[in-house]
Design an enzyme around this catalytic site. Sequence first.
Site, mmCIF file in Angstrom:
data_model
loop_
_atom_site.group_PDB
_atom_site.id
_atom_site.type_symbol
_atom_site.label_atom_id
_atom_site.label_comp_id
_atom_site.label_asym_id
_atom_site.label_seq_id
_atom_site.Cartn_x
_atom_site.Cartn_y
_atom_site.Cartn_z
ATOM 1 N N GLU A 111 6.907 3.656 -7.510
ATOM 2 C CA GLU A 111 7.178 4.539 -8.643
ATOM 3 C C GLU A 111 8.671 4.653 -8.873
ATOM 4 O O GLU A 111 9.464 4.541 -7.940
ATOM 5 C CB GLU A 111 6.642 5.953 -8.363
ATOM 6 C CG GLU A 111 5.161 6.059 -8.170
ATOM 7 C CD GLU A 111 4.738 7.491 -7.916
ATOM 8 O OE1 GLU A 111 3.516 7.748 -7.976
ATOM 9 O OE2 GLU A 111 5.600 8.358 -7.643
ATOM 10 N N HIS A 116 0.291 14.357 -8.681
ATOM 11 C CA HIS A 116 1.254 15.449 -8.634
ATOM 12 C C HIS A 116 0.537 16.763 -8.322
ATOM 13 O O HIS A 116 -0.289 17.235 -9.095
ATOM 14 C CB HIS A 116 2.064 15.615 -9.925
ATOM 15 C CG HIS A 116 3.398 16.273 -9.672
ATOM 16 N ND1 HIS A 116 4.522 15.556 -9.323
ATOM 17 C CD2 HIS A 116 3.776 17.556 -9.666
ATOM 18 C CE1 HIS A 116 5.543 16.384 -9.147
ATOM 19 N NE2 HIS A 116 5.102 17.609 -9.341
ATOM 20 N N HIS A 132 8.525 6.168 -3.863
ATOM 21 C CA HIS A 132 9.280 6.495 -5.074
ATOM 22 C C HIS A 132 10.763 6.528 -4.712
ATOM 23 O O HIS A 132 11.327 7.593 -4.467
ATOM 24 C CB HIS A 132 8.830 7.851 -5.629
ATOM 25 C CG HIS A 132 9.400 8.176 -6.975
ATOM 26 N ND1 HIS A 132 8.694 8.872 -7.934
ATOM 27 C CD2 HIS A 132 10.610 7.918 -7.536
ATOM 28 C CE1 HIS A 132 9.454 9.028 -9.012
ATOM 29 N NE2 HIS A 132 10.617 8.459 -8.786
ATOM 30 N N ASN A 170 1.513 8.630 -0.656
ATOM 31 C CA ASN A 170 2.950 8.577 -0.912
ATOM 32 C C ASN A 170 3.679 8.989 0.363
ATOM 33 O O ASN A 170 3.491 10.109 0.864
ATOM 34 C CB ASN A 170 3.295 9.523 -2.061
ATOM 35 C CG ASN A 170 4.753 9.424 -2.481
ATOM 36 O OD1 ASN A 170 5.647 9.336 -1.650
ATOM 37 N ND2 ASN A 170 4.998 9.477 -3.780
#
Length: 237
Positions: A70, A190, A43, A7
């Site tokens: 996301e 996460h 995201h 990410n």
Amino acid sequence: MTKLSVNINKIATLRNARGGDRPNVVQVAKDCERFGAQGITVHPRPDERHIRYRDVYDLKEIVTTEFNIEGNPTPDFIKLVKDVKPEQVTLVPDAPDAITSNAGWDTIRHKDFLTQTILELKEHGTRVSIFVDPKEEMVEGAALVETDRIELYTEAYAKGYHANREQAIAPYIKAAHKAQALGLGINAGHDLDLDNLKYLKNNLPGLAEVSIGHALICDALYFGLENTIQLYLRQLK
């Protein structure tokens, strides 16, 4: 082997703090792939405080591994996904002002909305994953809305890992077994890091992919991006 999707939101956060285009998120995505990452995750949020919508279009042109977008499925987000057609979209029920994702979907309460949204996205050729807490009833609800995969929200696991890792992972193992029985693919993400990732990988059945950003980018400040990605990949072997 469980795939690693990096990410790169935090790269965009650093860029936006100063303005201009340093660091360049497109180049970092290329480098992550060159260093061994098997996917790139972004995201975008409505205020574009890190990844901007323009970044998503630019990244689509260069990502050669799996591109995972996301976000909360607002109309603007849905349009973005339809335009870009990533390999995977991960639906997350975060509020517009959320600092980071902090809960999974209530797949029972939001069954109709998720069913309609997932069908719409699948029609455009994108695999759909939805963010869920490690609860068997939420996994069962995910199967009913016909998602392809679930992404298990691993904050609780990460928080409990050092105190009692067996207890911390127990609900995730149950959720994963339920997902497998229902034919769902399993992702996770996460607060995963170099301390807790290997144990998750070794004990969670059917784990297809992890998405890691904050911890990986923090580690890269000390170890360098290439070395850090290799360190994470070793935890997944």
